[in-house]
Write a protein that holds these residues in place. Structure first.
Motif, PDB file in Angstrom:
ATOM      1  N   LYS A 209      50.632  53.112  11.819  1.00  0.00           N
ATOM      2  CA  LYS A 209      49.377  53.297  12.549  1.00  0.00           C
ATOM      3  C   LYS A 209      48.163  53.346  11.644  1.00  0.00           C
ATOM      4  O   LYS A 209      47.036  53.210  12.106  1.00  0.00           O
ATOM      5  N   LEU A 210      48.389  53.531  10.341  1.00  0.00           N
ATOM      6  CA  LEU A 210      47.258  53.606   9.426  1.00  0.00           C
ATOM      7  C   LEU A 210      46.571  52.262   9.263  1.00  0.00           C
ATOM      8  O   LEU A 210      45.434  52.203   8.799  1.00  0.00           O
ATOM      9  N   VAL A 211      47.259  51.167   9.586  1.00  0.00           N
ATOM     10  CA  VAL A 211      46.659  49.844   9.431  1.00  0.00           C
ATOM     11  C   VAL A 211      46.328  49.224  10.786  1.00  0.00           C
ATOM     12  O   VAL A 211      46.007  48.049  10.859  1.00  0.00           O
ATOM     13  N   TRP A 212      46.433  49.984  11.846  1.00  0.00           N
ATOM     14  CA  TRP A 212      46.110  49.434  13.156  1.00  0.00           C
ATOM     15  C   TRP A 212      44.602  49.252  13.290  1.00  0.00           C
ATOM     16  O   TRP A 212      43.808  50.154  13.015  1.00  0.00           O
ATOM     17  N   ASN A 213      44.238  48.071  13.757  1.00  0.00           N
ATOM     18  CA  ASN A 213      42.856  47.800  14.137  1.00  0.00           C
ATOM     19  C   ASN A 213      42.900  47.075  15.478  1.00  0.00           C
ATOM     20  O   ASN A 213      43.185  45.881  15.552  1.00  0.00           O
ATOM     21  N   THR A 214      42.646  47.805  16.530  1.00  0.00           N
ATOM     22  CA  THR A 214      42.750  47.271  17.877  1.00  0.00           C
ATOM     23  C   THR A 214      41.410  46.677  18.295  1.00  0.00           C
ATOM     24  O   THR A 214      40.355  47.311  18.134  1.00  0.00           O
ATOM     25  N   SER A 215      41.459  45.465  18.828  1.00  0.00           N
ATOM     26  CA  SER A 215      40.237  44.828  19.315  1.00  0.00           C
ATOM     27  C   SER A 215      39.721  45.569  20.540  1.00  0.00           C
ATOM     28  O   SER A 215      40.498  46.016  21.395  1.00  0.00           O
ATOM     29  N   PHE A 216      38.417  45.668  20.570  1.00  0.00           N
ATOM     30  CA  PHE A 216      37.810  46.308  21.733  1.00  0.00           C
ATOM     31  C   PHE A 216      37.930  45.366  22.919  1.00  0.00           C
ATOM     32  O   PHE A 216      37.738  44.156  22.792  1.00  0.00           O
ATOM     33  N   PRO A 217      38.244  45.880  24.095  1.00  0.00           N
ATOM     34  CA  PRO A 217      38.459  44.988  25.242  1.00  0.00           C
ATOM     35  C   PRO A 217      37.180  44.280  25.656  1.00  0.00           C
ATOM     36  O   PRO A 217      36.068  44.780  25.471  1.00  0.00           O
ATOM     37  N   SER A 218      37.390  43.104  26.226  1.00  0.00           N
ATOM     38  CA  SER A 218      36.297  42.330  26.803  1.00  0.00           C
ATOM     39  C   SER A 218      36.441  42.370  28.316  1.00  0.00           C
ATOM     40  O   SER A 218      37.564  42.379  28.843  1.00  0.00           O
ATOM     41  N   LEU A 219      35.332  42.426  29.012  1.00  0.00           N
ATOM     42  CA  LEU A 219      35.369  42.443  30.469  1.00  0.00           C
ATOM     43  C   LEU A 219      34.323  41.500  31.027  1.00  0.00           C
ATOM     44  O   LEU A 219      33.263  41.294  30.417  1.00  0.00           O
ATOM     45  N   THR A 220      34.658  40.914  32.149  1.00  0.00           N
ATOM     46  CA  THR A 220      33.769  39.992  32.838  1.00  0.00           C
ATOM     47  C   THR A 220      33.377  40.614  34.171  1.00  0.00           C
ATOM     48  O   THR A 220      34.249  40.969  34.982  1.00  0.00           O
ATOM     49  N   ALA A 359      32.187  52.063  25.819  1.00  0.00           N
ATOM     50  CA  ALA A 359      31.114  51.120  26.133  1.00  0.00           C
ATOM     51  C   ALA A 359      30.652  51.408  27.553  1.00  0.00           C
ATOM     52  O   ALA A 359      31.476  51.548  28.466  1.00  0.00           O
ATOM     53  N   GLN A 360      29.324  51.510  27.741  1.00  0.00           N
ATOM     54  CA  GLN A 360      28.763  51.875  29.040  1.00  0.00           C
ATOM     55  C   GLN A 360      27.857  50.752  29.535  1.00  0.00           C
ATOM     56  O   GLN A 360      26.965  50.294  28.810  1.00  0.00           O
ATOM     57  N   ILE A 361      28.127  50.290  30.750  1.00  0.00           N
ATOM     58  CA  ILE A 361      27.322  49.243  31.380  1.00  0.00           C
ATOM     59  C   ILE A 361      26.468  49.895  32.464  1.00  0.00           C
ATOM     60  O   ILE A 361      26.997  50.556  33.374  1.00  0.00           O
ATOM     61  N   ILE A 362      25.201  49.677  32.382  1.00  0.00           N
ATOM     62  CA  ILE A 362      24.261  50.284  33.336  1.00  0.00           C
ATOM     63  C   ILE A 362      23.442  49.185  33.998  1.00  0.00           C
ATOM     64  O   ILE A 362      23.534  48.014  33.647  1.00  0.00           O
ATOM     65  N   ASN A 363      22.645  49.616  34.973  1.00  0.00           N
ATOM     66  CA  ASN A 363      21.770  48.719  35.728  1.00  0.00           C
ATOM     67  C   ASN A 363      22.570  47.716  36.563  1.00  0.00           C
ATOM     68  O   ASN A 363      22.222  46.544  36.662  1.00  0.00           O
ATOM     69  N   LEU A 364      23.666  48.209  37.124  1.00  0.00           N
ATOM     70  CA  LEU A 364      24.464  47.383  38.043  1.00  0.00           C
ATOM     71  C   LEU A 364      23.973  47.684  39.459  1.00  0.00           C
ATOM     72  O   LEU A 364      24.404  48.632  40.110  1.00  0.00           O
ATOM     73  N   SER A 365      23.045  46.853  39.929  1.00  0.00           N
ATOM     74  CA  SER A 365      22.349  47.120  41.189  1.00  0.00           C
ATOM     75  C   SER A 365      23.035  46.494  42.390  1.00  0.00           C
ATOM     76  O   SER A 365      22.429  46.379  43.465  1.00  0.00           O
ATOM     77  N   THR A 366      24.302  46.091  42.242  1.00  0.00           N
ATOM     78  CA  THR A 366      25.037  45.506  43.348  1.00  0.00           C
ATOM     79  C   THR A 366      26.518  45.768  43.133  1.00  0.00           C
ATOM     80  O   THR A 366      26.949  46.149  42.026  1.00  0.00           O
ATOM     81  N   ALA A 367      27.303  45.593  44.179  1.00  0.00           N
ATOM     82  CA  ALA A 367      28.749  45.701  44.036  1.00  0.00           C
ATOM     83  C   ALA A 367      29.257  44.563  43.145  1.00  0.00           C
ATOM     84  O   ALA A 367      28.644  43.481  43.058  1.00  0.00           O
ATOM     85  N   TYR A 368      30.374  44.771  42.525  1.00  0.00           N
ATOM     86  CA  TYR A 368      30.834  43.780  41.542  1.00  0.00           C
ATOM     87  C   TYR A 368      32.357  43.862  41.380  1.00  0.00           C
ATOM     88  O   TYR A 368      32.991  44.872  41.696  1.00  0.00           O
ATOM     89  N   ARG A 385      42.139  41.924  39.465  1.00  0.00           N
ATOM     90  CA  ARG A 385      40.731  42.264  39.334  1.00  0.00           C
ATOM     91  C   ARG A 385      40.480  43.607  40.007  1.00  0.00           C
ATOM     92  O   ARG A 385      41.228  44.047  40.874  1.00  0.00           O
ATOM     93  N   TYR A 386      39.375  44.239  39.591  1.00  0.00           N
ATOM     94  CA  TYR A 386      39.026  45.562  40.099  1.00  0.00           C
ATOM     95  C   TYR A 386      37.638  45.470  40.724  1.00  0.00           C
ATOM     96  O   TYR A 386      36.697  44.974  40.093  1.00  0.00           O
ATOM     97  N   THR A 387      37.514  45.988  41.936  1.00  0.00           N
ATOM     98  CA  THR A 387      36.261  45.927  42.683  1.00  0.00           C
ATOM     99  C   THR A 387      35.628  47.307  42.730  1.00  0.00           C
ATOM    100  O   THR A 387      36.309  48.298  43.027  1.00  0.00           O
ATOM    101  N   PHE A 388      34.334  47.329  42.414  1.00  0.00           N
ATOM    102  CA  PHE A 388      33.601  48.597  42.404  1.00  0.00           C
ATOM    103  C   PHE A 388      32.379  48.456  43.321  1.00  0.00           C
ATOM    104  O   PHE A 388      31.682  47.429  43.297  1.00  0.00           O
ATOM    105  N   PRO A 389      32.099  49.496  44.112  1.00  0.00           N
ATOM    106  CA  PRO A 389      30.964  49.424  45.035  1.00  0.00           C
ATOM    107  C   PRO A 389      29.628  49.595  44.322  1.00  0.00           C
ATOM    108  O   PRO A 389      29.566  49.956  43.143  1.00  0.00           O
ATOM    109  N   GLU A 390      28.578  49.329  45.049  1.00  0.00           N
ATOM    110  CA  GLU A 390      27.229  49.445  44.489  1.00  0.00           C
ATOM    111  C   GLU A 390      26.875  50.910  44.239  1.00  0.00           C
ATOM    112  O   GLU A 390      27.251  51.797  44.983  1.00  0.00           O
ATOM    113  N   SER A 391      26.174  51.146  43.122  1.00  0.00           N
ATOM    114  CA  SER A 391      25.684  52.481  42.753  1.00  0.00           C
ATOM    115  C   SER A 391      26.822  53.479  42.571  1.00  0.00           C
ATOM    116  O   SER A 391      26.671  54.666  42.844  1.00  0.00           O
TER     117      SER A 391
END
Length: 564
Positions: A209-220, A359-368, A385-391
């Protein structure tokens, strides 16, 4: 004592009994007697005639002494003395005994000529053609050379094929054993080579585990709202000739909203009764002209800054976070006909000792909708896929499954690795890099082109070779509706689909609590060791044995065949 010659001109040696001096004479055509009497001459001639009945078989000389007999004082009517004999009581004998001379049979005589004529007679050795005599000599040399090789070879079993004292059955048994050994070597070696060519890699657990370098996830992030109503109204006013009635305007509003959210899952939701004078090639330009301004922001606790890029996907216009391939599917990149490799900076990685990285995503003014994937890939329609409501504020914790490939594996082919690096994009035609998700998208695009003669508008319709693909209008979309399940699954009973898409060599997956690494399991050195072990086990030979074979059938073969 007389000697008669069977062949004129040949010498004859005479021998006399004890007490009578011997003389040597050279005879020609007639016989001579000691006293010159006619009776003696006649008897001598009879003796010569008897000797001449012997076959003349060749050169040589044999001396046969006559029968020793007692002289009798009596004489016969001719004046010849007689002596008693067991078989003949009255056999006339000369006073001088005769020695018969015959020739020794020859060691070899040519066979008599055949009755079929001169052309059917067997050739004597001096009459054999030079070509045939040379071929016979060469064949003898080859035979002697092979015997020498078998007797001197260090390969086990070969010596018994040429060893003296073995019968035919024993030689055949050894020959069968050698054939079985050779067959086993060839069969197992082919399987070993096939394994080296197809699956020399293994995925192993990295426990350090001392040499582990995990890539940060990407999201769309794909927003549900994508069309700006004000821009739609402006477009209707600018094209009044295409919207004669209020119903046409309302139908256009519904049409453009559904077109912006069009995916393979909801192709049938698009109204196909009116085209409003818009061809399929203009769909993408119209969507970007009327799109709603969705501009989320991101902040993170990582040392490397992350960016959000607008990208075109199979789900429509979306925004990708911490992605290394999203910009290659952007509308600006397509419109500028750019095929260059873009600089995305360093990959964002996380070490277990760094603690929690967010990582924090803000200013999501609609469902996505959100799709989680690796930084070097794109979202797939077949993934969850994961669906999240507005606000709505939502926290998601991810555990990564990281697969990376060491540098040694780069020397192997893609078939051996069963994976591709992002720079191995020689087969990609719509993007200059490779990823597993991009390959699947391109495969769906070409399948739609083959089945319906056009492609959906959310694909890049210009290829690297300059070819432009037709974009589906309403009629083409109707065709895609009928085969959408085959397009999503890439499985069809009617069409043969072969995408040939390999996994990413450096890949990240999530929601799996393990850490994996792809290592080289079977290298070329392992192939040599394995095959060498088979040859040594079955034939008992080594690398020097193969050197010996090369030597025998090159330098030594030439010397034996041509230089004696």
């Amino acid at each position: 004592m007389t000697c008669h010659m069977s062949v004129p001109g040949q010498p004859c040696f005479l021998a006399s009994p004890k007490g009578i001096p011997s003389q040597r004479r050279w005879g020609r055509n007639s016989a001579e007697s000691w006293d010159g009497n006619d009776e003696s001459t006649s008897h001598s001639r009879r003796t010569s005639s008897t000797a001449s009945l012997q076959p003349r078989l060749g050169p040589g000389l044999l001396l046969f002494p006559g029968n020793a007999q007692k002289q009798s004082p009596g004489l016969d009517a001719a004046g010849t003395k007689t002596i008693p004999n067991a078989n003949d009581n009255h056999v006339p004998v000369n006073q001088q005994r005769s020695i018969r001379c015959i020739r020794r049979p020859p060691l070899w005589q040519p066979p008599p000529p055949s009755k079929g004529g001169p052309e059917e007679q067997e050739l004597v050795p001096d009459q054999i053609p030079d070509a045939k005599r040379g071929a016979t000599k060469l064949g003898a040399k080859v035979h002697a050379f092979i015997i020498e090789f078998l007797q001197g070879s260090s390969i086990h079993g070969f010596i018994y094929l040429a060893k003296l004292g073995l019968n035919f059955v024993e030689r055949m048994l050894w020959f069968a054993f050698i054939c079985v050994a050779l067959f086993s070597i060839i069969s197992l070696s082919k399987r070993t080579w096939h394994r080296f060519q197809t699956s020399p890699m293994v995925i192993s657990m990295d426990r350090n585990k001392l040499v582990w370098n995990t890539s940060f996830p990407s999201l769309t992030v794909c927003p549900h709202k994508r069309i700006d109503e004000l821009k739609v109204e402006e477009y209707i006013l600018a094209h009044e000739e295409d919207f004669e009635t209020e119903e046409d305007q309302e139908d256009f509003r519904d049409f453009i909203v559904k077109l912006a959210s069009l995916t393979y899952d909801n192709l049938e939701s698009l109204p196909l009764n009116k085209s409003f004078g818009i061809s399929g090639e203009k769909y993408l330009d119209l969507l970007y002209e009327l799109k709603w301004a969705f501009e989320p922001e991101i902040s993170s606790g990582a040392a490397v800054k992350m960016f959000i890029y607008e990208t075109q996907t199979e789900f429509g216009i979306c925004h990708a976070v911490n992605s290394l391939v999203a910009r290659y599917n952007s509308f600006d990149y397509w419109r500028s006909n750019d095929w260059s490799i873009l600089d995305h900076g360093d990959r964002v990685t996380v070490h277990p000792l760094d603690g929690e990285i967010y990582a924090q995503i803000i200013n999501l003014s609609t469902a996505y909708d959100v799709y989680f994937h690796g930084a070097g890939d794109v979202p797939s329609i077949s993934k969850q896929r994961y669906t999240f409501p507005e606000s709505d504020y939502t926290t998601v914790e991810l555990i990564a499954l990281e697969i990376y490939t060491n540098e040694e594996a780069r020397a192997f082919t893609t078939k051996q690795r069963s994976c591709r690096f992002n720079y191995e994009a020689e087969d990609m035609q719509s993007v200059p890099i490779y990823s597993f998700g991009l390959c699947l998208s391109e495969c769906r695009m070409f399948f739609a082109l083959r089945a319906c003669g056009c492609i959906p508008h959310f694909y890049r319709n210009r290829l690297r070779n300059g070819r432009r693909l037709p974009v589906c209008g309403l009629e083409g979309i109707g065709c895609l509706v009928r085969i959408k399940r085959e397009i999503i699954s890439l499985k069809s009973d009617k069409y043969k689909i072969n995408c040939n898409c390999l996994a990413n060599c450096d890949d990240s997956n999530f929601f799996v609590q393990s850490h994996l690494r792809r290592d080289v399991l079977f290298s070329f050195a392992d192939v040599l060791v394995y095959i060498g072990g088979l040859v040594g086990f079955f034939l008992g030979c080594s690398a020097l044995s193969f050197t010996e074979i090369i030597y025998y059938f090159t330098a030594r073969f030439v010397r034996r065949m041509f230089f004696n």
